[in-house]
Design an enzyme around this catalytic site. Sequence first.
Site, short mmCIF file in Angstrom:
data_model
loop_
_atom_site.label_atom_id
_atom_site.label_comp_id
_atom_site.label_asym_id
_atom_site.label_seq_id
_atom_site.Cartn_x
_atom_site.Cartn_y
_atom_site.Cartn_z
N LYS A 147 -3.21 -2.29 -0.13
CA LYS A 147 -3.12 -0.91 0.35
C LYS A 147 -1.95 -0.76 1.32
CE LYS A 147 -6.96 -0.01 -1.90
NZ LYS A 147 -8.31 -0.01 -1.38
N THR A 199 -14.78 10.21 -1.22
CA THR A 199 -13.40 10.25 -0.73
C THR A 199 -12.81 11.66 -0.78
OG1 THR A 199 -11.15 9.55 -1.31
CG2 THR A 199 -12.74 9.52 -3.08
N TYR A 236 -9.16 6.88 -10.66
CA TYR A 236 -10.02 6.52 -9.52
C TYR A 236 -10.71 7.76 -8.96
CZ TYR A 236 -11.16 5.94 -4.57
OH TYR A 236 -11.81 5.99 -3.36
N GLU A 245 -10.09 12.26 -1.93
CA GLU A 245 -9.26 12.36 -3.15
C GLU A 245 -9.93 13.19 -4.24
OE1 GLU A 245 -7.18 8.98 -4.56
OE2 GLU A 245 -6.77 8.23 -2.55
N PHE A 261 -13.57 -3.71 2.58
CA PHE A 261 -12.97 -3.26 3.85
C PHE A 261 -13.92 -2.39 4.69
CE2 PHE A 261 -10.01 0.41 5.27
CZ PHE A 261 -9.92 -0.06 6.57
N LYS A 280 -14.73 8.89 -8.83
CA LYS A 280 -15.48 9.19 -7.60
C LYS A 280 -16.03 10.62 -7.67
CE LYS A 280 -15.83 6.93 -4.33
NZ LYS A 280 -16.83 5.89 -3.96
N ASN A 325 -8.00 8.70 4.42
CA ASN A 325 -7.55 7.29 4.41
C ASN A 325 -7.96 6.53 5.67
OD1 ASN A 325 -5.74 8.70 2.48
ND2 ASN A 325 -4.87 6.66 2.30
N LEU A 366 -18.67 -9.33 -5.34
CA LEU A 366 -17.44 -10.06 -5.00
C LEU A 366 -16.38 -9.97 -6.10
CD1 LEU A 366 -18.97 -13.23 -3.26
CD2 LEU A 366 -18.16 -11.13 -2.19
P1 NAD Z 1 -12.78 -2.19 -1.13
O1 NAD Z 1 -12.10 -2.21 -2.46
O2 NAD Z 1 -12.14 -2.85 0.03
O3 NAD Z 1 -14.25 -2.82 -1.28
C1 NAD Z 1 -15.09 -2.55 -2.36
C2 NAD Z 1 -16.22 -3.57 -2.35
O4 NAD Z 1 -17.12 -3.23 -3.42
C3 NAD Z 1 -15.76 -5.01 -2.60
O5 NAD Z 1 -16.40 -5.88 -1.70
C4 NAD Z 1 -16.19 -5.29 -4.03
O6 NAD Z 1 -16.49 -6.66 -4.27
C5 NAD Z 1 -17.44 -4.41 -4.14
N1 NAD Z 1 -17.74 -4.05 -5.52
C6 NAD Z 1 -16.89 -3.52 -6.43
N2 NAD Z 1 -17.51 -3.33 -7.60
C7 NAD Z 1 -18.81 -3.71 -7.42
C8 NAD Z 1 -19.95 -3.72 -8.25
N3 NAD Z 1 -19.90 -3.31 -9.52
N4 NAD Z 1 -21.13 -4.17 -7.73
C9 NAD Z 1 -21.19 -4.62 -6.45
N5 NAD Z 1 -20.12 -4.64 -5.62
C10 NAD Z 1 -18.95 -4.17 -6.10
O7 NAD Z 1 -13.05 -0.65 -0.85
P2 NAD Z 1 -13.02 0.17 0.54
O8 NAD Z 1 -11.65 0.58 0.81
O9 NAD Z 1 -13.79 -0.58 1.55
O10 NAD Z 1 -13.85 1.47 0.11
C11 NAD Z 1 -15.26 1.50 0.21
C12 NAD Z 1 -15.76 2.86 -0.27
O11 NAD Z 1 -15.19 3.89 0.53
C13 NAD Z 1 -15.37 3.18 -1.70
O12 NAD Z 1 -16.45 3.83 -2.31
C14 NAD Z 1 -14.18 4.11 -1.57
O13 NAD Z 1 -14.12 4.98 -2.67
C15 NAD Z 1 -14.53 4.84 -0.29
N6 NAD Z 1 -13.39 5.33 0.52
C16 NAD Z 1 -12.37 4.49 0.88
C17 NAD Z 1 -11.36 4.97 1.71
C18 NAD Z 1 -10.22 4.08 2.15
O14 NAD Z 1 -9.30 4.56 2.80
N7 NAD Z 1 -10.24 2.78 1.87
C19 NAD Z 1 -11.40 6.29 2.17
C20 NAD Z 1 -12.46 7.13 1.77
C21 NAD Z 1 -13.46 6.63 0.96
O1 DAU Z 2 -7.84 9.24 0.81
C1 DAU Z 2 -8.81 8.24 0.68
C2 DAU Z 2 -8.32 7.16 -0.26
O2 DAU Z 2 -7.32 6.44 0.44
C3 DAU Z 2 -9.42 6.25 -0.74
O3 DAU Z 2 -10.33 6.98 -1.51
C4 DAU Z 2 -8.85 5.09 -1.57
O4 DAU Z 2 -9.89 4.17 -1.90
C5 DAU Z 2 -7.82 4.38 -0.72
O5 DAU Z 2 -7.22 3.32 -1.47
C6 DAU Z 2 -6.74 5.35 -0.25
O6 DAU Z 2 -5.97 5.83 -1.38
P1 DAU Z 2 -4.36 6.03 -1.29
O7 DAU Z 2 -3.83 6.03 -2.66
O8 DAU Z 2 -4.03 7.18 -0.41
O9 DAU Z 2 -4.00 4.68 -0.47
P2 DAU Z 2 -2.83 3.60 -0.68
O10 DAU Z 2 -2.89 2.69 0.50
O11 DAU Z 2 -2.86 2.98 -2.04
O12 DAU Z 2 -1.52 4.48 -0.59
C7 DAU Z 2 -1.24 5.29 0.55
C8 DAU Z 2 0.07 6.01 0.29
O13 DAU Z 2 1.13 5.06 0.30
C9 DAU Z 2 0.14 6.71 -1.05
O14 DAU Z 2 0.88 7.91 -0.91
C10 DAU Z 2 0.92 5.73 -1.92
C11 DAU Z 2 1.85 5.05 -0.94
N1 DAU Z 2 2.20 3.64 -1.24
C12 DAU Z 2 1.19 2.77 -1.49
C13 DAU Z 2 1.47 1.45 -1.79
C14 DAU Z 2 0.34 0.47 -2.08
C15 DAU Z 2 3.52 3.24 -1.24
O15 DAU Z 2 4.46 4.03 -0.98
N2 DAU Z 2 3.79 1.93 -1.52
C16 DAU Z 2 2.83 1.01 -1.82
O16 DAU Z 2 3.16 -0.16 -2.10
#
Ligand code: NAD
Ligand code: DAU
Length: 341
Positions: free
Chosen positions: A194, A127, A155, A129, A13, A159, A184, A37
């Site tokens: 998510k 993150t 998780y 978190e 993402f 991190k 987030n 992937l």
């Molecule tokens: P995501 O799960 O959408 O994507 C992760 C990607 O990493 C995928 O393409 C997967 O194939 C690749 N990957 C996983 N394991 C691997 C490995 N061993 N080698 C190579 N590639 C690998 O995650 P995201 O939501 O895009 O998050 C990206 C980064 O940002 C993460 O480090 C996450 O902790 C951090 N982050 C995410 C959020 C959020 O809200 N999504 C917020 C703050 C920080």
């Molecule tokens: O804060 C940053 C983090 O945000 C990143 O480090 C993580 O990679 C990312 O996945 C995200 O974590 P959260 O646990 O906050 O995100 P998620 O979308 O899983 O959940 C958001 C909130 O919604 C959380 O309070 C749980 C709730 N939830 C989630 C799901 C999937 C629900 O109530 N129902 C659901 O089905």
Amino acid sequence: MGKTIIVTGGAGFIGGNFVYYMLNKYPDYKIICVDCLTYAGNLSTLKEALKNPNFRFEKLNICDKTGVKKLFEEVKPDIVVNFAAESHVDRSIEGPEVFVDTNIKGTQTLMEVCRELNIPRYHQVSTDEVYGDLPLDRPDLFFTETTPIHASSPYSASKASADLLVLAYCRTYKFPATISRCSNNYGPYHFPEKLIPLMIINALADKPLPVYGDGLNVRDWLYVEDHCKAIDLIIHNGKIGEVYNIGGHNEMANIDIVKLILKKLDKPESLITFVEDRKGHDRRYAIDPTKIHEELGWLPETKFADGIEKTIDWYLNHKDWWQEIISGEYQNYYEKMYGGK
Ligand code: NAD
Ligand code: DAU
């Protein structure tokens, strides 16, 4: 002169959004995506990037030291930005092991290769978190860069461990790294396990919207492009050894987000289904972004009202992207997680 940047996890993402952001902003840069992937990585996310001669994709696991070293020796990156991770809290509760492998060991492997090859710059995408959570009745409290690490889930613990390793490398080896801790994200290409994409897709199909616990948990939402802009600033102007928090003061309770999505899609609130709470569920996240604002001039640009509109439109206009995902392996995960709830 154009730089060469390795983006790990670029088929996911935020990494995918970062690839497009960098290709558009720096037409003289070479962007190389390293991604193995997993279920969360999707090559169709990179379909347009793959047409760009400045972009290259390498299917590679960040834990594979030999493969990583061979690639880095060949392309000699100026900067490595590590997005690759197992990123879903619920999956970490079901099976923590791969989180330790990728998030901790993978980070250490990347840093070790960078160190051996004297790669000039490394950035770790972390993150908010890692700070644990804040109580709902103390809206005056925010995470700053000096808030103690206090992770709640496997998780976030993985991190946090990676962050500690990065900081230890900085101090011990003078390793040229920075860390960002963002709240987030939401926006295009967000995997439908998510909260926001799951709720949009379920609402479109008139399926129940599973809200954990009382729905009052608070997250601090940032449009993904604003996160990409912050990382761009950090890798070019950030101070080595420093941590930067990223967040836009946009706190919202889960239930309010779900209701907003239903309203925008003209669907009834009767679709909301309260389900068993997540184990160890963090109550509230809230970032204080003063440091990145004052040092690097970063401010979020997309207001939530506009960002959520754009995001819902994107899911309505890219059904092929998410239908391909939910028709495959992801379906087994969904049944396992929500089948009995
Ligand atoms: P995501 O799960 O959408 O994507 C992760 C990607 O990493 C995928 O393409 C997967 O194939 C690749 N990957 C996983 N394991 C691997 C490995 N061993 N080698 C190579 N590639 C690998 O995650 P995201 O939501 O895009 O998050 C990206 C980064 O940002 C993460 O480090 C996450 O902790 C951090 N982050 C995410 C959020 C959020 O809200 N999504 C917020 C703050 C920080
Ligand atoms: O804060 C940053 C983090 O945000 C990143 O480090 C993580 O990679 C990312 O996945 C995200 O974590 P959260 O646990 O906050 O995100 P998620 O979308 O899983 O959940 C958001 C909130 O919604 C959380 O309070 C749980 C709730 N939830 C989630 C799901 C999937 C629900 O109530 N129902 C659901 O089905």
